[in-house]
Design a protein around this motif. Structure first.
Motif, short mmCIF file in Angstrom:
data_model
loop_
_atom_site.label_atom_id
_atom_site.label_comp_id
_atom_site.label_asym_id
_atom_site.label_seq_id
_atom_site.Cartn_x
_atom_site.Cartn_y
_atom_site.Cartn_z
N ASN A 118 0.92 -1.18 0.17
CA ASN A 118 -0.01 -0.01 -0.16
C ASN A 118 0.95 1.23 -0.14
OD1 ASN A 118 -2.37 -1.46 0.18
ND2 ASN A 118 -2.13 -1.84 2.29
N ALA A 185 -8.54 -2.23 -4.14
CA ALA A 185 -8.48 -2.11 -2.61
C ALA A 185 -8.59 -0.74 -2.04
CB ALA A 185 -7.25 -3.02 -2.07
N LYS A 186 -7.77 -0.10 -2.75
CA LYS A 186 -7.81 1.64 -2.10
C LYS A 186 -9.31 2.15 -2.26
CE LYS A 186 -5.16 5.61 -2.72
NZ LYS A 186 -4.29 6.49 -3.28
N ASP A 188 -11.83 0.37 -2.29
CA ASP A 188 -12.90 0.07 -1.40
C ASP A 188 -12.51 0.36 -0.02
OD1 ASP A 188 -13.89 -1.37 -3.45
OD2 ASP A 188 -12.62 -3.23 -3.03
N ARG A 189 -11.65 0.82 0.36
CA ARG A 189 -11.01 1.30 1.81
C ARG A 189 -11.35 2.86 1.88
NH1 ARG A 189 -5.98 -0.72 0.46
NH2 ARG A 189 -5.21 1.25 0.46
N THR A 190 -11.54 3.51 0.69
CA THR A 190 -11.97 4.92 0.85
C THR A 190 -13.21 5.42 0.36
OG1 THR A 190 -10.73 5.50 -1.25
CG2 THR A 190 -9.39 5.32 0.74
N THR A 240 -17.77 1.69 3.59
CA THR A 240 -16.94 1.69 2.31
C THR A 240 -17.33 0.39 1.58
OG1 THR A 240 -15.26 0.52 3.86
CG2 THR A 240 -14.94 2.91 3.69
N GLY A 242 -15.32 -2.17 0.54
CA GLY A 242 -14.70 -3.25 1.12
C GLY A 242 -15.72 -3.87 2.49
N THR A 243 -15.97 -3.31 3.20
CA THR A 243 -16.79 -3.58 4.42
C THR A 243 -18.02 -3.87 4.23
OG1 THR A 243 -17.32 -1.15 4.91
CG2 THR A 243 -15.33 -2.00 5.98
N GLU A 246 -17.66 -7.45 2.80
CA GLU A 246 -17.57 -8.43 3.74
C GLU A 246 -18.73 -8.80 4.73
OE1 GLU A 246 -14.14 -7.06 6.09
OE2 GLU A 246 -12.88 -7.18 4.38
#
Length: 772
Positions: A118, A185-186, A188-190, A240, A242-243, A246
């Motif tokens: 990252n 992924a970035k 998804d995180r933001t 977000t 990603g969460t 999940e």
């Protein structure tokens, strides 16, 4: 040919060896390329790549260096092209020898340390490594590496570009994350977005958990905001990308783990809607009546344990509703109360009203707790006390008051109680015992009203006759809730014992609904029930052992670690075996035949409402006989064996066994009515509570022997307090009168004022000092 030429002419065995050979002859190849005379024509090179061949390097370059001097002008002109000539010479030598790069050569290009995925350093290292591979190897060479390592796969296709082969080497062989995945992924995180997950009522109940605790835990674990949409029913999740993915995957796994079953109740009667909610909360399982089939329940739970708990509570609740509706209700009014046909003319009749009732302990789960009220006498302005003075009225013992039935007809308490037993021949047989329990008769609203309120359904103060008619004409429910008299709540118990108790009631054979019968008939049918009970004694304490804690000081403990939620001080025998060390509890004596008591018999209950006193009564007539071990039901024998193994810490019984819900005995089917752990103590009380030393030795007060119990229901995890007195021979007038005096004494007991309590303690201290 010299020895140096022979060494150079020998082909190297690897790409690394060729590189060393080329380095060793670098000066000779450069001289042979740049040196030529003015008179000589230019030599033509037929090699496919730039630079001389190995043959020219071996002969011509050496001779030229010995016979012809190097021209300064020619040397200066060739200096800018020297690096390119070296590379071409190196590649020409490799091509001439026919060597191919190996995986060892590929690994030399791999960095020793991989930067954090990252970070910006990772992107730079990835790009530099990609360029290095493209410069160092050809397209076919990199494809060969992939075929050699991965075999036939999509990464080894013949129509791919050179950069794609290099990316496959970095990502598939060296397991570096792809830049595309890192970018995703970035994001998804933001990037914050919203997702809606449709759910059913049962799924929503199980996902919420008790009081929404499970949903709150999900929100904290996945760092999302969850709200509910009603139409259509769904969960709105904000977080977000990603969460959200999940959490959606986690909810899918939860849905697959839910268990669903349609359960047939012992009686074909639907459970009231308000009780459906309470049973669901207690069992942590979603239940609902099947509309097309009365007596059937749809149960959805997370596991087998919660599914079984829902079945047990639903069956037990239906039986208790039926039994409560069939229990006769009588009312005791002292002389001078007025407002009834027995006393039509009274100068100052008593007025009564429904007062809100608040219990320090949870009420029975079969009650509608949105509003509970108790009928009490209304205090008068000029009166010093609004409770009955037993010394003036005579109480129950002297029989001067009035005991009224459903239609306000006068009743005899003993006759009404004994005729509820099945068969008049049971009254005259030995073993008939009558017990009276202290408590409160509570009135609750109809089951359809869920909103909590302090306003009683009957407002204002009225004479008892009007209150009684209102109760008979309106669909209210009267429930007896046991409790301790106030003076006994804060006293340490004496001569206590710890017991585990199971009580089974026989299921009625008829199919009538007592709730409908109660609404359609003025007089409830006389109710009797067959009882089967099992009592296991776990410990005893001698009368001389002091008790440090009161009944209200009960520390909590996990139920799975023992049979009780109370921190009991247990006495152990010399040959007692400890529990398994994993339980972390003190040893418990092994059960023997003397610790297990099983009996069967017949019981009949009568509720006695006394609005002029702080407490009401529930009287129970019982005739029972002890069952020897060989005559006990097989299901109970297996349960005792499992219980004994559990107390011994056996490996095959690591968890506390569950008693059977239904069992057959002597042609009857019994249902579990009570599964409890009991701390039992014997008390000697007087009118003010536990007697002082002065009262015992100087005043010679009359004492009442009462049995007080702190009970934990293992099915609902609810505590309750019991206080009862016993009449061992109800056919004896003397014993019956003493029994009624004990009931009068306990039902009128009130909490001492601070001054009276202090004086009682001073009297005890003075008496102890004088004895010393």
């Amino acid at each position: 040919m010299s020895l140096a030429l022979l060494r150079r002419a020998r082909p190297p065995r690897s790409l690394a060896g060729a590189r060393r050979a080329a380095s060793a002859t670098r000066c000779y190849s450069a001289a042979a390329t740049n040196v030529k005379t003015r008179d000589e024509p230019d030599l033509q090179d037929d090699a496919p790549v730039a630079g001389p061949s190995s043959r020219q390097l071996g002969g011509e370059s050496v001779e030229g260096s010995k016979s012809r001097p190097t021209l300064k002008g020619a040397h200066d002109a060739s200096e800018p092209a020297e690096p390119f000539s070296r590379v071409q010479s190196y590649l020409a030598r490799i091509n001439a020898t026919g060597l191919e790069p190996t995986l060892e050569d590929l690994e030399r290009c791999r960095p020793r340390v991989q930067p954090p995925p990252n970070s910006q350093q990772y992107v730079e290292a990835y790009t530099e490594l990609l360029n290095t591979l493209c410069r160092s190897f050809t397209k076919e060479q990199m494809r060969g590496f992939l075929v050699q390592t991965l075999g036939t796969s999509r990464h080894c296709g013949t129509h791919r570009k050179k950069a794609e082969y290099a990316e496959s080497i970095i990502e598939q062989l060296w397991k570096w994350p792809t830049l595309k995945d890192l970018e995703k992924a970035k994001r998804d995180r933001t990037e914050v977005t919203t997702k809606v997950l449709p759910v059913t009522a049962s799924e929503l109940f199980l996902i919420l958990g008790k009081d929404g605790q499970d949903l709150l835990r999900l929100s904290k674990d996945f760092d999302v905001h969850i709200s509910l949409r009603r139409q259509p029913m769904a969960l709105r999740i904000e977080g977000t990308r990603g969460t959200l993915k999940e959490l959606a995957d986690h909810i899918v796994v939860l849905r697959k783990s839910f268990m669903e079953e349609v359960y047939d109740l012992p009686s074909p009667i639907a459970i009231p809607p308000d009780m459906i909610q309470r049973i669901s909360r207690l069992a942590a399982a979603y239940i609902e009546n099947v509309p097309s089939s009365p007596g059937q329940l749809k149960i959805v739970a997370k596991d087998e344990q919660r599914l079984a708990a829902a079945k047990r509570l639903a069956s037990r609740a239906l039986h208790e509703i039926r039994a409560s509706a069939e229990t006769p209700l009588l009312t005791y009014l002292p002389t001078g109360a007025g407002g009834i046909p027995a006393e039509p003319l009274t100068l100052y009749p008593h007025n009564y009203a429904l007062y809100p009732y608040f219990s320090p302990r949870p009420l029975p789960f079969t009650m509608n707790t949105s509003g509970t009220f108790r009928l009490r006498r209304v205090g008068e302005w000029l009166s010093s006390d609004f409770t009955e003075d037993v010394n003036t009225t005579g109480g129950l013992a002297e029989g001067k008051g009035h005991i009224l039935g459903v239609t306000e007809q006068l009743e005899d308490l003993r006759e009404t109680l004994l005729r509820n037993l099945r068969g008049q021949d049971l009254v005259d047989q030995p073993g008939l015992v009558v017990k009276a329990a202290m408590g409160h008769m509570l009135l609750t609203r109809p089951s359809g009203q869920q909103q909590a309120t302090l306003v009683p359904p009957l407002t204002g103060e009225h004479q008892f006759g009007k209150v009684r008619k209102w109760i008979a004409q309106n669909p209210v429910k009267m429930t007896f809730v046991p409790d301790l008299p106030l003076p006994l709540l804060n006293t340490p118990p004496a001569r206590q014992s710890v017991k585990h108790r199971l009580v089974y009631h026989a299921l009625p054979t008829g199919t009538h609904n007592p709730l409908q019968d109660a609404a359609s008939s003025e007089a409830l049918p006389l109710y009797w029930k067959q009882v089967l009970a099992l009592e296991v004694t776990l410990s005893h304490s001698s009368p001389s052992e002091p008790q440090q804690s009161t009944r209200t000081e009960l520390p909590q403990r996990d139920l799975a670690e023992g049979l009780s939620d109370f921190d009991f001080e247990l006495d152990f025998e010399a040959d007692a075996q400890p529990l398994s060390p994993s339980f972390g509890e003190p040893s418990i004596p092994i059960l023997d035949a003397t610790d297990v008591h099983c009996w069967t018999g017949v019981e009949a209950d009568v509720n006695l409402m006394i609005p002029d006193r702080p407490m009401d009564l529930q009287l129970t007539a019982r005739r029972a006989a002890t069952l020897p071990d060989e005559q006990q039901p097989a299901a109970l024998q297996r349960y005792v064996a499992e219980l004994r193994a559990y107390l011994q810490g056996a490996e095959d019984q690591p968890e506390q066994p569950s008693p059977p819900l239904l069992l057959h005995f002597d042609g009857e089917q019994y249902i579990l009515h009570s599964n409890a752990s009991v701390k039992q103590g014997e008390e000697e009380v007087c009118e003010t509570g536990r007697p002082t030393l002065k009262q015992l030795e100087w005043e010679k007060v009359e004492l009442t022997h009462a049995l007080c119990e702190s009970t934990l229901d293992l099915e609902t995890n609810q505590r309750s307090m019991h206080c009862e007195v016993t009449c061992e021979d109800a056919t004896s007038d003397e014993a019956w009168n003493q029994f009624l005096r004990d009931c009068d004494r306990l039902s009128v007991m009130r909490e001492l004022s601070k001054g009276d309590a202090a004086n009682a303690l001073l009297d005890d201290d003075d008496r102890i000092e004088s004895m010393i």
